[in-house]
Write an enzyme that holds these catalytic residues in place. Structure first.
Site, PDB file in Angstrom:
ATOM      1  N   GLU A 133      -1.594  -5.177  -1.758  1.00 37.60           N
ATOM      2  CA  GLU A 133      -1.281  -6.085  -0.651  1.00 37.60           C
ATOM      3  C   GLU A 133      -1.599  -7.554  -0.920  1.00 37.60           C
ATOM      4  O   GLU A 133      -1.658  -8.349   0.016  1.00 37.60           O
ATOM      5  CB  GLU A 133      -1.933  -5.623   0.664  1.00 37.60           C
ATOM      6  CG  GLU A 133      -1.447  -4.263   1.164  1.00 37.60           C
ATOM      7  CD  GLU A 133      -0.064  -4.274   1.826  1.00 37.60           C
ATOM      8  OE1 GLU A 133       0.403  -5.361   2.197  1.00 37.60           O
ATOM      9  OE2 GLU A 133       0.553  -3.192   1.937  1.00 37.60           O
ATOM     10  N   HIS A 168      -6.824  -1.386   7.871  1.00 36.16           N
ATOM     11  CA  HIS A 168      -5.942  -0.448   8.585  1.00 36.16           C
ATOM     12  C   HIS A 168      -6.153   0.981   8.105  1.00 36.16           C
ATOM     13  O   HIS A 168      -6.586   1.196   6.974  1.00 36.16           O
ATOM     14  CB  HIS A 168      -4.479  -0.839   8.325  1.00 36.16           C
ATOM     15  CG  HIS A 168      -4.193  -2.280   8.582  1.00 36.16           C
ATOM     16  ND1 HIS A 168      -4.262  -3.231   7.597  1.00 36.16           N
ATOM     17  CD2 HIS A 168      -3.894  -2.934   9.729  1.00 36.16           C
ATOM     18  CE1 HIS A 168      -3.993  -4.421   8.104  1.00 36.16           C
ATOM     19  NE2 HIS A 168      -3.775  -4.272   9.410  1.00 36.16           N
ATOM     20  N   ASP A 218      -3.684   3.319   7.779  1.00 37.65           N
ATOM     21  CA  ASP A 218      -2.551   3.794   6.966  1.00 37.65           C
ATOM     22  C   ASP A 218      -2.332   5.300   7.089  1.00 37.65           C
ATOM     23  O   ASP A 218      -2.000   5.993   6.128  1.00 37.65           O
ATOM     24  CB  ASP A 218      -2.723   3.371   5.489  1.00 37.65           C
ATOM     25  CG  ASP A 218      -2.660   1.865   5.329  1.00 37.65           C
ATOM     26  OD1 ASP A 218      -2.299   1.157   6.307  1.00 37.65           O
ATOM     27  OD2 ASP A 218      -2.970   1.370   4.231  1.00 37.65           O
ATOM     28  N   ASP A 251      -7.342  -2.278  -0.357  1.00 38.34           N
ATOM     29  CA  ASP A 251      -6.368  -3.189   0.246  1.00 38.34           C
ATOM     30  C   ASP A 251      -7.074  -4.522   0.458  1.00 38.34           C
ATOM     31  O   ASP A 251      -8.126  -4.584   1.122  1.00 38.34           O
ATOM     32  CB  ASP A 251      -5.897  -2.601   1.593  1.00 38.34           C
ATOM     33  CG  ASP A 251      -4.733  -3.366   2.194  1.00 38.34           C
ATOM     34  OD1 ASP A 251      -4.720  -4.615   2.091  1.00 38.34           O
ATOM     35  OD2 ASP A 251      -3.848  -2.724   2.778  1.00 38.34           O
ATOM     36  N   ASP A 258      -6.604  -6.750   2.374  1.00 37.19           N
ATOM     37  CA  ASP A 258      -6.798  -7.162   3.769  1.00 37.19           C
ATOM     38  C   ASP A 258      -8.068  -6.592   4.399  1.00 37.19           C
ATOM     39  O   ASP A 258      -8.393  -6.896   5.553  1.00 37.19           O
ATOM     40  CB  ASP A 258      -5.547  -6.922   4.624  1.00 37.19           C
ATOM     41  CG  ASP A 258      -5.254  -5.456   4.938  1.00 37.19           C
ATOM     42  OD1 ASP A 258      -6.166  -4.624   4.918  1.00 37.19           O
ATOM     43  OD2 ASP A 258      -4.069  -5.155   5.227  1.00 37.19           O
ATOM     44  N   ASP A 288      -9.934  -0.851   3.666  1.00 33.42           N
ATOM     45  CA  ASP A 288      -8.744  -1.380   4.327  1.00 33.42           C
ATOM     46  C   ASP A 288      -9.088  -1.797   5.753  1.00 33.42           C
ATOM     47  O   ASP A 288      -9.950  -1.181   6.393  1.00 33.42           O
ATOM     48  CB  ASP A 288      -7.690  -0.238   4.379  1.00 33.42           C
ATOM     49  CG  ASP A 288      -6.261  -0.731   4.490  1.00 33.42           C
ATOM     50  OD1 ASP A 288      -6.021  -1.701   5.220  1.00 33.42           O
ATOM     51  OD2 ASP A 288      -5.383  -0.123   3.851  1.00 33.42           O
ATOM     52  N   HIS A 318       0.806  -1.223   0.000  1.00 27.79           N
ATOM     53  CA  HIS A 318       0.000   0.000   0.000  1.00 27.79           C
ATOM     54  C   HIS A 318       0.842   1.277   0.000  1.00 27.79           C
ATOM     55  O   HIS A 318       0.284   2.375  -0.123  1.00 27.79           O
ATOM     56  CB  HIS A 318      -0.993  -0.013   1.180  1.00 27.79           C
ATOM     57  CG  HIS A 318      -2.358   0.452   0.776  1.00 27.79           C
ATOM     58  ND1 HIS A 318      -3.511   0.132   1.448  1.00 27.79           N
ATOM     59  CD2 HIS A 318      -2.761   1.239  -0.252  1.00 27.79           C
ATOM     60  CE1 HIS A 318      -4.547   0.691   0.848  1.00 27.79           C
ATOM     61  NE2 HIS A 318      -4.115   1.372  -0.183  1.00 27.79           N
ATOM     62  N   HIS A 354       4.021   1.086   4.305  1.00 24.30           N
ATOM     63  CA  HIS A 354       2.663   0.799   3.809  1.00 24.30           C
ATOM     64  C   HIS A 354       1.589   1.229   4.809  1.00 24.30           C
ATOM     65  O   HIS A 354       0.417   1.264   4.461  1.00 24.30           O
ATOM     66  CB  HIS A 354       2.500  -0.687   3.417  1.00 24.30           C
ATOM     67  CG  HIS A 354       2.391  -1.639   4.570  1.00 24.30           C
ATOM     68  ND1 HIS A 354       1.776  -2.877   4.446  1.00 24.30           N
ATOM     69  CD2 HIS A 354       2.817  -1.545   5.848  1.00 24.30           C
ATOM     70  CE1 HIS A 354       1.844  -3.498   5.623  1.00 24.30           C
ATOM     71  NE2 HIS A 354       2.466  -2.723   6.477  1.00 24.30           N
TER      72      HIS A 354
END
Ligand SMILES: NC(=[NH2+])NCCC[C@H](N)C(=O)O
Length: 353
Positions: free
Chosen positions: A322, A166, A168, A277, A279, A164, A141, A181
């Site tokens: 990712e 996360h 970030d 992303d 994830d 995402d 990312h 990332h």
């Protein structure tokens, strides 16, 4: 603790040339990267193991113009961004090749797109220019630093949906891991890094016009693993964040309506960039990624996010990041790459009906 050095940071001097977006980057350290095998071994097991299932690829209603920010005839520029230095695992750099091997480009053309297949970014000497619509195949990312810099230079009014697990939103000062990332959004926000010349390797970001991402131009979808300092920033900056709790509570339909509304309410003609992303999706469906977190989007929710942004008509560019086939064996790796492939198809208008 910073593991990533200046040489490993994206150098992106995006510029707008008569409606074109350009993405020059330079990841000097990329030359050190060892590319892993570009084929996925699907013989052993892993992931949910649905076995042999059917997937139909049909474009939506062709009479509707769902891509008002895209040149006619519908053209997509596909750029591979094989970056792996934003996090500790080698392997995200193979994903553009794996997606291409799976027939991604053929599928996009069967969905009615003219496909401009651009060479993968060479992080020693990068300058990619893409026509109106852009699809970046990550990479980790950290490529968001380059893509956002380029996109905002070309179209400063762009709103961003960041799908995402996360946030970030770290910066080198507050990051617990030091992994790049986890920082692309932090680096794009003036409120968090007022002058990027203080970050070795990011001096270039302050050259010429360097539009920043305003906190109200960002919406998160799918968050469930936020660092303490990031949480404070999200609250203080008032960033719109739809976490997995909100998705559980409101449902993905309402969440996506609210997310799109937040970006388009004042200016319905604004372009949207979607940064996806993998994830964000539950590790049951996308185990091959470096920072997997339980409790993510279901298979359908993951698709719905794309389908609904397309329905808004505002989607102008997207990236998928990712995917790391080396981090799950066999079936898990294939399923993750396949999901990435399907999400890009959904972003290009593939839908159920
Ligand atoms: N794009 C990602 N997968 N980011 C994960 C970031 C995890 C953690 N917050 C960090 O900064 O290290």
């Amino acid at each position: 603790m910073i593991h990533v050095t200046a040489q490993q940071v994206a150098r992106s001097v995006g510029r707008s040339l008569c409606g074109k977006t350009s993405f020059p980057h330079s990841y000097e350290a990329f030359a050190l990267s060892t590319r892993s095998s570009s084929s996925v071994n699907s013989s052993s097991s892993g992931g949910a193991g649905y076995g042999n299932v059917h997937h139909q690829m049909l474009p939506g209603d062709e009479s509707e113009n769902l891509f008002r920010h895209v040149a006619n005839p519908k053209t997509i520029s596909v750029i591979g961004a094989p970056m792996t230095f934003g996090q500790p695992f080698v392997g995200t750099d193979s994903s553009p090749a794996l997606l291409r091997e799976q027939g991604l480009l053929k599928d996009l053309s069967s969905l009615g797109w003219r496909v401009e297949d651009l060479p993968d970014l060479d992080f020693n000497n990068i300058c990619s220019e893409a026509d109106a619509s852009l699809s970046l195949l990550g990479g980790d990312h950290s490529i968001g630093i380059g893509s956002l810099a380029g996109i905002l230079r070309a179209k400063p009014e762009t709103g961003v949906i960041w799908v995402d697990a996360h946030a970030d939103l770290n910066t080198p000062d507050i990051s617990e891991s030091g992994n790049m990332h986890g920082m692309p959004l932090g680096i794009m926000m003036k409120e968090l890094v007022p002058d990027r010349r203080v970050i070795p390797g990011l001096e270039w970001m302050e050259e010429g016009t360097s539009p920043r991402l305003r906190p109200d131009s960002l919406v998160y979808v799918g968050l469930r693993d936020i660092d303490k300092a990031e949480r404070k920033c999200i609250r203080e900056l008032g960033i719109k964040a739809f976490t997995m709790y909100d998705i559980d509570h409101l449902g993905i339909g309402r969440v996506m309506d609210l997310a799109i509304d937040h970006l388009l309410a004042k200016d319905p003609n604004r372009p949207i960039h979607l940064s996806y992303d993998i994830d964000a999706v539950d590790p049951l469906h996308a185990p091959a990624t470096g920072t997997a977190v339980r409790g993510g989007l279901t298979w359908r929710e993951a698709h719905f996010v794309c389908e609904h942004v397309v329905k808004s008509g505002a989607l102008a560019s997207a990236e998928i990041v990712e995917l790391n086939a080396t981090l799950s064996d066999g079936q898990g790796a294939s399923e993750t790459i396949e999901l990435g492939h399907q999400l890009i198809a959904a972003l290009c208008g593939e839908c159920i009906f």
